[in-house]
Design an enzyme around this catalytic site. Structure first.
Site, short mmCIF file in Angstrom:
data_model
loop_
_atom_site.label_atom_id
_atom_site.label_comp_id
_atom_site.label_asym_id
_atom_site.label_seq_id
_atom_site.Cartn_x
_atom_site.Cartn_y
_atom_site.Cartn_z
N GLU A 94 -91.02 17.55 29.78
CA GLU A 94 -90.79 16.21 29.24
C GLU A 94 -89.55 16.31 28.38
O GLU A 94 -89.59 16.80 27.26
CB GLU A 94 -91.98 15.72 28.43
CG GLU A 94 -91.92 14.22 28.15
CD GLU A 94 -90.77 13.82 27.24
OE1 GLU A 94 -89.71 13.41 27.77
OE2 GLU A 94 -90.92 13.93 26.04
N GLU A 103 -81.32 13.49 25.82
CA GLU A 103 -81.87 14.64 25.08
C GLU A 103 -81.52 15.96 25.75
O GLU A 103 -82.12 16.99 25.44
CB GLU A 103 -83.38 14.49 24.93
CG GLU A 103 -83.78 13.36 24.00
CD GLU A 103 -85.28 13.26 23.79
OE1 GLU A 103 -86.02 14.08 24.38
OE2 GLU A 103 -85.71 12.37 23.05
#
Length: 639
Positions: A94, A103
């Site tokens: 994730e 990210e």
């Protein structure tokens, strides 16, 4: 050991470094992490925090099955003496944000395929797909460009125009992520169907190198292409049977949707407004680097000329306005109704001999004051960036010799700055770029106090006062970011809940936090209440300002917290609110100022409770405004 943390100081209008306990940063990171919000997302695959994972694994009886490696994946070693004995054949991750790649998902996947997993491995999630839709939206476009401002003065209508440099500036590269499900369909016009922009198959080697993707769009309506709306979905399995989508309400076939605050939708501003005609194809290009995406729209060409120019540089703000003003601030400056309140107030107080000083960061008030008849106008700017932006605006409107910019802090203001004149009208919105919570803009009061010696005895101060207001509310969804998870997919994660609660109790649970409540629906359980007032006609007092009392709850519901905001009283009977605009119906649904963040103080005892029994009938409050620090301490009790 001590650490230094940046916090806004409302008494100086600056970000300052404060010495904190060595655990502060750790606790703040956990308290504001939103991990519980992620675990409440039933569609999501999750990875618990490393420092709680071991305890959770042991508590759930998987100590011999799961090995926790407390490292970044790029530091993991594989081999007989490594963290992993051999390469893995399943990759579970994730790594996503609202933009999907912000990210660092791409370089992390790239490394994993090179060093950590077998060829032909399976990945969960299996693939991600990014979708786009072209729209026209005056509201969203107002978050990126300065619109002309119309001012009706005694000598005719004047228009404040934007400098050409600002008009043609592509803005900043950071994505604008919002809860698009709270954007009414009346606020935008769809110009294209939803199309797939690109996909990433995580089970195969991933490349993070910069690249671009192009798709042809056939506009379904003529208009001005300004905005690219974007979101993604992920297929958890190769067949796509298990899908998790961020699609907004007008795209989904089912009315029910999973609320999320960790993944929302993206708004991308095209470098320039582009006219499109229904049925006349255009080419939309998405460029990306390792961490961000940006877009360009061009006319589609036929045959060999169909290869569009894909060498699109990442947007860089050249006008500096996008560095000074964030997107809500652009929206605020473009709010003609709000501007009209300031115009009406200035018309009441300005005289032909008025000498006016403006104290706000990058405000249009100096121009308004000049157009409305002030004899002389000065503006105090705290930074080189705000000075530069104001210079450009004044020059574009031929006012460079009409309004004097002073780059100085209020306490360092000298008579020579003001050409030995006394100020008869002191104005501010007030707005300061360092403000995080609504009352941080009370820096205007401290600045007013600092320049007292430069004011006439009968000075007019606009706004003349401010007030702090509060209301008890029930949130539709926002409470979830503070809600304990308990059990998630059969896993007992109470250990993580306890860790977050402990970090909140370190400080955060006794502080209000800023949220743009137009994105987070709530209903009022009490009437709005004025709790503190601040008189700008007087200097900041030496003593603290305190108040306490109680507010009755008029509607049934869970009291998730108190919302606080400021109202500025510009002149007699003219006020502007940074919070509640109106309670729209008998159910208590609220309309909030869309350009400001309101302060939310969560009632942890309510959020952590499952039961709806014994609903409180009132809430007591105690507020203390410390004039030495400019901060407000608050406490609430449910009765």
């Amino acid at each position: 050991m001590k650490i230094f943390c940046g916090r806004p100081n409302p008494t100086t209008g600056s970000m300052e470094w404060l010495e904190e306990d060595e655990n502060y940063d750790y606790h703040q990171e956990i308290a504001r992490s939103r991990y519980a919000d992620m675990l409440h997302d039933k569609d999501r695959v999750f990875k618990p925090m490393a420092n709680a994972a071991v305890k959770i694994v042991e508590k759930n009886g998987f100590r011999d099955k799961i090995k926790v490696i407390n490292k970044h994946s790029t530091e993991v070693t594989v081999g007989p003496d490594g963290d992993m004995q051999c390469r893995a054949n399943i990759l579970v991750t994730e790594l996503f944000d609202t933009e999907l790649i912000g990210e660092g998902a791409l370089p992390t996947y790239e490394h994993a395929h090179k060093y950590l997993v077998q060829a032909g491995c399976e990945a969960v999630p299996h693939r991600a797909t990014v979708y786009v839709q072209l729209v026209e939206s005056k509201r969203m476009w107002s978050w990126n460009k300065l619109f002309p401002v119309h001012v009706k003065a005694e000598d005719g209508e004047k228009i404040i125009v934007s400098p050409s440099e600002m008009e043609n500036c592509p803005g900043v590269p950071s994505v604008c992520d919002i809860q698009l499900n709270q954007m009414p369909s009346s606020d935008f016009t769809v110009l294209s169907d939803v199309v797939t922009m690109f996909s990433v198959d995580f089970s195969k080697p991933v490349r993070s190198a910069s690249t671009s993707y192009s798709v042809q769009l056939e506009p379904v309506k003529s208009g001005k292409a300004q905005i690219v709306l974007s979101w993604w979905d992920i297929d958890m399995d190769p067949s796509g049977m298990i899908n998790c989508t961020m699609a907004p309400y007008w795209v989904k076939s089912t009315p029910a949707f999973q609320w999320r605050d960790h993944w929302m939708q993206c708004i991308y501003f095209l470098p320039n407004e582009e006219p499109v005609l229904q049925g006349e194809k255009v080419c939309l290009t998405a460029c990306r680097d390792e961490y961000s995406v940006w877009y360009k729209l061009q006319k589609a060409r036929g045959g060999e000329e169909n290869k569009v120019d894909v060498r699109v540089e990442s947007p860089v703000c050249r006008c500096q306005a996008h560095l000074l003003w964030n997107r809500p601030r652009f929206g605020e400056l473009n709010d003609q109704n709000r501007t009209q309140q300031y115009i009406k107030s200035l018309m009441k107080v300005l005289k032909t001999d008025s000498v006016c000083l403006c104290i706000s960061d990058g405000s249009l008030l100096p121009v308004l004051a000049h157009y409305l008849g002030a004899k002389q106008v000065f503006t105090l700017e705290n930074s080189a960036v705000s000075c530069s932006v104001m210079e450009k605006i004044f020059k574009a409107n031929h006012l460079e010799d009409k309004i004097k910019i002073i780059e100085a802090r209020p306490e360092l203001l000298t008579p020579s700055h003001l050409e030995d004149k006394k100020i008869s009208v002191l104005v501010g919105e007030p707005f300061f770029t360092t403000s995080l919570l609504p009352w941080h803009n009370l820096y205007f009061w401290y600045a007013r106090t600092a320049v007292t010696s430069h004011l006439t005895n009968d000075v007019t101060v606009l706004p003349q006062s401010a007030s702090l207001h509060m209301m008890i509310v029930e949130f539709q969804d926002l409470w979830r970011i503070r809600s304990p998870c308990g059990v998630c997919e059969g896993f007992d994660v109470q250990t993580m809940d306890d860790m977050i609660k402990n970090s909140l109790n370190f400080r955060e649970s006794k502080e209000a936090e800023p949220h743009p409540l137009w994105e987070y629906p709530c209903k009022s359980l009490s009437d709005p209440l004025e709790v503190l007032t601040f008189d700008f006609r007087k200097t900041v007092p030496q003593h603290c300002l305190s108040t306490e009392g109680s507010v009755n709850l008029l509607r049934k519901g869970k009291s998730h917290g108190a919302v606080l905001w400021m109202e500025y009283h510009l002149a007699a009977d003219i006020s502007v609110s940074t919070g509640l605009m109106q309670i729209t119906n008998e159910k208590g649904n609220c309309e909030w100022n869309p350009h400001c963040k309101q302060a939310v103080y969560f009632f942890s005892s309510v959020i952590e409770s499952e039961a709806l029994s014994d609903l409180p009938s009132a809430v007591t409050y105690a507020m203390n405004f410390d004039t030495k620090t400019g901060e407000i301490a608050m406490d609430f009790k449910l009765l």
